[in-house]
Enzyme design. Structure first.
Site, PDB file in Angstrom:
ATOM      1  N   ASN A   1       0.802  -1.226   0.000  1.00 18.11           N
ATOM      2  CA  ASN A   1       0.000   0.000   0.000  1.00 18.11           C
ATOM      3  C   ASN A   1       0.833   1.273   0.000  1.00 18.11           C
ATOM      4  OD1 ASN A   1      -2.295  -1.463  -0.291  1.00 18.11           O
ATOM      5  ND2 ASN A   1      -2.804  -1.485   1.899  1.00 18.11           N
TER       6      ASN A   1
ATOM      7  N   ARG B   1      -8.304  -1.434  -6.100  1.00 17.27           N
ATOM      8  CA  ARG B   1      -8.783  -0.229  -5.435  1.00 17.27           C
ATOM      9  C   ARG B   1      -7.757   0.907  -5.548  1.00 17.27           C
ATOM     10  NH1 ARG B   1     -13.135   2.430  -3.397  1.00 17.27           N
ATOM     11  NH2 ARG B   1     -12.400   3.923  -1.880  1.00 17.27           N
TER      12      ARG B   1
ATOM     13  N   ASP C   1     -11.002  -5.317  -3.567  1.00 14.06           N
ATOM     14  CA  ASP C   1     -11.630  -6.305  -2.685  1.00 14.06           C
ATOM     15  C   ASP C   1     -13.046  -5.885  -2.350  1.00 14.06           C
ATOM     16  OD1 ASP C   1      -9.467  -8.063  -2.425  1.00 14.06           O
ATOM     17  OD2 ASP C   1      -8.490  -6.659  -1.074  1.00 14.06           O
TER      18      ASP C   1
ATOM     19  N   ASP D   1      -6.720  -4.545   8.167  1.00 19.76           N
ATOM     20  CA  ASP D   1      -6.067  -5.595   7.374  1.00 19.76           C
ATOM     21  C   ASP D   1      -5.508  -6.731   8.241  1.00 19.76           C
ATOM     22  OD1 ASP D   1      -6.676  -4.273   5.056  1.00 19.76           O
ATOM     23  OD2 ASP D   1      -4.759  -3.237   4.919  1.00 19.76           O
TER      24      ASP D   1
HETATM   25  N1  EPU Z   1     -14.729   5.839   2.560  1.00 19.20           N
HETATM   26  C1  EPU Z   1     -15.799   6.583   2.147  1.00 19.20           C
HETATM   27  N2  EPU Z   1     -15.625   7.478   1.140  1.00 19.20           N
HETATM   28  C2  EPU Z   1     -14.433   7.664   0.526  1.00 19.20           C
HETATM   29  C3  EPU Z   1     -13.329   6.902   0.949  1.00 19.20           C
HETATM   30  C4  EPU Z   1     -13.505   5.982   1.972  1.00 19.20           C
HETATM   31  O1  EPU Z   1     -16.902   6.441   2.689  1.00 19.20           O
HETATM   32  O2  EPU Z   1     -14.355   8.511  -0.375  1.00 19.20           O
HETATM   33  C5  EPU Z   1     -14.888   4.866   3.650  1.00 19.20           C
HETATM   34  C6  EPU Z   1     -14.681   3.424   3.176  1.00 19.20           C
HETATM   35  O3  EPU Z   1     -15.846   2.890   2.601  1.00 19.20           O
HETATM   36  C7  EPU Z   1     -14.278   2.725   4.459  1.00 19.20           C
HETATM   37  C8  EPU Z   1     -13.491   3.802   5.193  1.00 19.20           C
HETATM   38  O4  EPU Z   1     -13.858   5.053   4.593  1.00 19.20           O
HETATM   39  O5  EPU Z   1     -15.410   2.395   5.208  1.00 19.20           O
HETATM   40  C9  EPU Z   1     -11.987   3.644   5.126  1.00 19.20           C
HETATM   41  O6  EPU Z   1     -11.556   3.516   3.816  1.00 19.20           O
HETATM   42  P1  EPU Z   1     -10.140   4.037   3.321  1.00 19.20           P
HETATM   43  O7  EPU Z   1     -10.416   5.023   2.259  1.00 19.20           O
HETATM   44  O8  EPU Z   1      -9.262   4.429   4.451  1.00 19.20           O
HETATM   45  O9  EPU Z   1      -9.590   2.693   2.692  1.00 19.20           O
HETATM   46  P2  EPU Z   1      -8.906   2.593   1.297  1.00 19.20           P
HETATM   47  O10 EPU Z   1      -8.065   3.784   1.133  1.00 19.20           O
HETATM   48  O11 EPU Z   1      -9.897   2.242   0.273  1.00 19.20           O
HETATM   49  C10 EPU Z   1      -6.709   1.452   2.107  1.00 19.20           C
HETATM   50  C11 EPU Z   1      -5.963   0.195   1.792  1.00 19.20           C
HETATM   51  C12 EPU Z   1      -6.687  -1.011   2.366  1.00 19.20           C
HETATM   52  C13 EPU Z   1      -6.823  -0.804   3.867  1.00 19.20           C
HETATM   53  C14 EPU Z   1      -7.521   0.525   4.163  1.00 19.20           C
HETATM   54  C15 EPU Z   1      -7.592   0.859   5.631  1.00 19.20           C
HETATM   55  C16 EPU Z   1      -4.914   0.736  -0.291  1.00 19.20           C
HETATM   56  C17 EPU Z   1      -4.830   0.488  -1.748  1.00 19.20           C
HETATM   57  N3  EPU Z   1      -5.849   0.053   0.357  1.00 19.20           N
HETATM   58  O12 EPU Z   1      -7.983   1.315   1.479  1.00 19.20           O
HETATM   59  O13 EPU Z   1      -5.852  -2.140   2.118  1.00 19.20           O
HETATM   60  O14 EPU Z   1      -7.583  -1.866   4.394  1.00 19.20           O
HETATM   61  O15 EPU Z   1      -6.834   1.608   3.519  1.00 19.20           O
HETATM   62  O16 EPU Z   1      -6.301   1.004   6.152  1.00 19.20           O
HETATM   63  O17 EPU Z   1      -4.132   1.494   0.261  1.00 19.20           O
HETATM   64  C18 EPU Z   1      -5.360  -4.392   1.589  1.00 19.20           C
HETATM   65  O18 EPU Z   1      -4.172  -4.056   1.489  1.00 19.20           O
HETATM   66  O19 EPU Z   1      -5.704  -5.600   1.523  1.00 19.20           O
HETATM   67  C19 EPU Z   1      -6.385  -3.355   1.765  1.00 19.20           C
HETATM   68  C20 EPU Z   1      -7.679  -3.613   1.622  1.00 19.20           C
END
Ligand code: EPU
Length: 431
Positions: free
Chosen positions: A27, A100, A124, A312
């Site tokens: 990430n 993502r 995912d 995670d």
């Molecule tokens: N959310 C919103 N609106 C947005 C963005 C996020 O409602 O515009 C919500 C999401 O639905 C969720 C929460 O905010 O409920 C947190 O989401 P976040 O945006 O922090 O997650 P992400 O950026 O989509 C990254 C990692 C994930 C990790 C999460 C939390 C990457 C590519 N992915 O996802 O990693 O679980 O942060 O730390 O950086 C993995 O590596 O397997 C993985 C899923």
């Protein structure tokens, strides 16, 4: 011909022993790859693992005009990225829907070209994963968006800095905004920013490109826009989720393993929980030395953004709690739909009930091997670990999910003495 199902075949084989280097953080690497868009020339990113998500991101960047070359493996993996003067700021659906992290090209594309057309990202399936925070924040910087037929089309003149307050410390929204702000006119302040170590790592790469960023890794990041950036040479931090996965493997199977390069300061709360469960660990030789008898105690866990226990880690923790002594409640506070793998653990004899975003886990003395299916990267890895302590044979299908985030997962577990094989393809991993 029906394509072969890619799986891991696992049998218990006693305690794990040995040492293992922890590879670069997925990430962080994927965001650093997107950061290359911000400056023409040749970038070089070190500590890049051979995982499928890196290939997908390279393909995505190729569709924009970039050329990447990955050489070396494991901790020696290096990705050279050549970025042209002119970019083609359109990402096709077939690439966006695969990961993502694809969303993080939006900020740099708009900053560099004033235009971007992407489709809504995939990745995912943990339930709804909206991108409203990304879009609202970029609108505040002057972008106009049109969303039609699943495509997001953004256009702007030069982005303008301002004060952006996130409703939730979204990890990729913070990445996107930081990358948009580095070339904006004026100063951008992000409040309630994500504090994950990978955000600080990305900022480190951007600073080495000439960006002016303060406070990355805290909840207030200040970015003073500059007119142009130059190519970077950057080495990514080790993957705390990979380290957590191998810690869980030792916790379950017992034994003593040195995780070289693992950074305890990136996983304080997890290490605290593991200690309470009976896994002992000490910082050692620039990594973490972990010891376990394989007898675990139950603890309650709530996932939270950094510095809390990361979402995670949750599938590995639930797997450990499935065979721990006592009853535990795990509350998933980041992705409400993340418990899909629990049905698979139940097939292996785990006693788990879920209610909304809570799971109640009653530890059982042992699991029993069964055919199970990996629904995503982390849950797939956790099911392989369940197989280390399940009587008989466990076959985890959907190995391609695990390959997205772990280089040679089976081979590295085998190097510690585990009995984990791959089936359904000739080499250990399709690289
Ligand atoms: N959310 C919103 N609106 C947005 C963005 C996020 O409602 O515009 C919500 C999401 O639905 C969720 C929460 O905010 O409920 C947190 O989401 P976040 O945006 O922090 O997650 P992400 O950026 O989509 C990254 C990692 C994930 C990790 C999460 C939390 C990457 C590519 N992915 O996802 O990693 O679980 O942060 O730390 O950086 C993995 O590596 O397997 C993985 C899923």
């Amino acid at each position: 011909m029906v394509p072969a199902v890619r799986s891991f075949v696992v049998r218990p084989n006693g305690p794990l022993r040995g040492s293992l280097p922890i590879y670069g953080a997925k990430n962080s690497v994927l965001k650093c790859m997107a950061a290359c868009l911000l400056a023409p020339g040749r970038h070089s990113i070190g500590n890049v693992p051979a995982i499928t998500d890196v290939t997908i991101m390279s393909d995505l960047l190729a569709s924009l005009g970039l050329v990447s070359r990955h050489h070396g493996r494991g901790a020696d993996g290096v990705l050279d990225v050549d970025v042209p003067e002119e970019l083609r700021p359109i990402v096709p659906y077939e690439l966006m829907e695969r990961i993502r992290a694809s969303i993080v090209v939006l900020g740099p594309l708009l900053a560099r070209t004033g235009r971007a057309r992407i489709s809504l990202p995939g990745g995912d399936d943990f339930g709804g994963r909206p991108i409203d925070m990304h879009l609202r924040a970029l609108e505040q910087m002057g972008v106009e968006f049109r969303i039609e037929h699943g495509n997001v089309e953004g256009s702007c003149r030069r982005l303008v800095g301002g004060r952006i307050v996130f409703e939730f410390p979204s990890h990729t929204a913070t990445d996107n905004l930081v990358m948009a702000a580095v070339l904006a006119r004026g100063t951008t302040v992000i409040e309630n920013a994500a504090r994950e170590p990978e955000v600080a790592d990305l900022a480190g790469m951007l600073r080495s490109m000439g960006a002016r960023i303060d406070g990355a890794g805290t909840s207030r990041i200040e970015i003073e826009g500059v007119d142009e950036l130059h190519p970077a040479q950057h080495s990514c931090i080790p993957d705390r989720v990979e380290a957590a996965t191998f810690l869980a493997a030792v916790g379950l199977a017992g034994g003593e393993v040195l995780l070289e390069r693992a950074r305890p300061e990136h996983m304080d709360m997890l290490l605290e929980k593991l200690s309470q469960m009976g896994v002992t660990w000490v910082p050692h030789a620039g990594g973490i030395l972990a010891t376990s008898t394989g007898k675990l105690s139950s603890v309650d866990v709530s996932t939270l953004p950094f510095p809390g226990v990361a979402t995670d880690y949750e599938p590995c923790l639930v797997t450990m709690l499935s065979v721990a002594c006592g009853v535990a409640i795990v509350s998933e506070n980041v992705f409400a739909g993340r418990f899909r793998y629990v049905d698979e653990l139940r097939r292996m004899g785990a006693c788990i009930t879920t209610e909304g975003h809570h799971a109640v886990i009653r530890g059982v003395p042992r699991l029993s091997g069964a055919p199970v299916k990996a629904p995503d990267i982390r849950a797939g890895a956790a099911l392989v670990l369940a197989g280390l302590v399940a009587e008989g044979e466990t076959e985890v299908s959907g190995a391609e999910h695990v390959d997205r985030g772990y280089e040679d997962f089976a081979g590295r577990l085998r190097s510690l003495g585990a009995d984990v094989q791959r089936s359904g393809e000739a080499p250990d991993q399709p690289w």
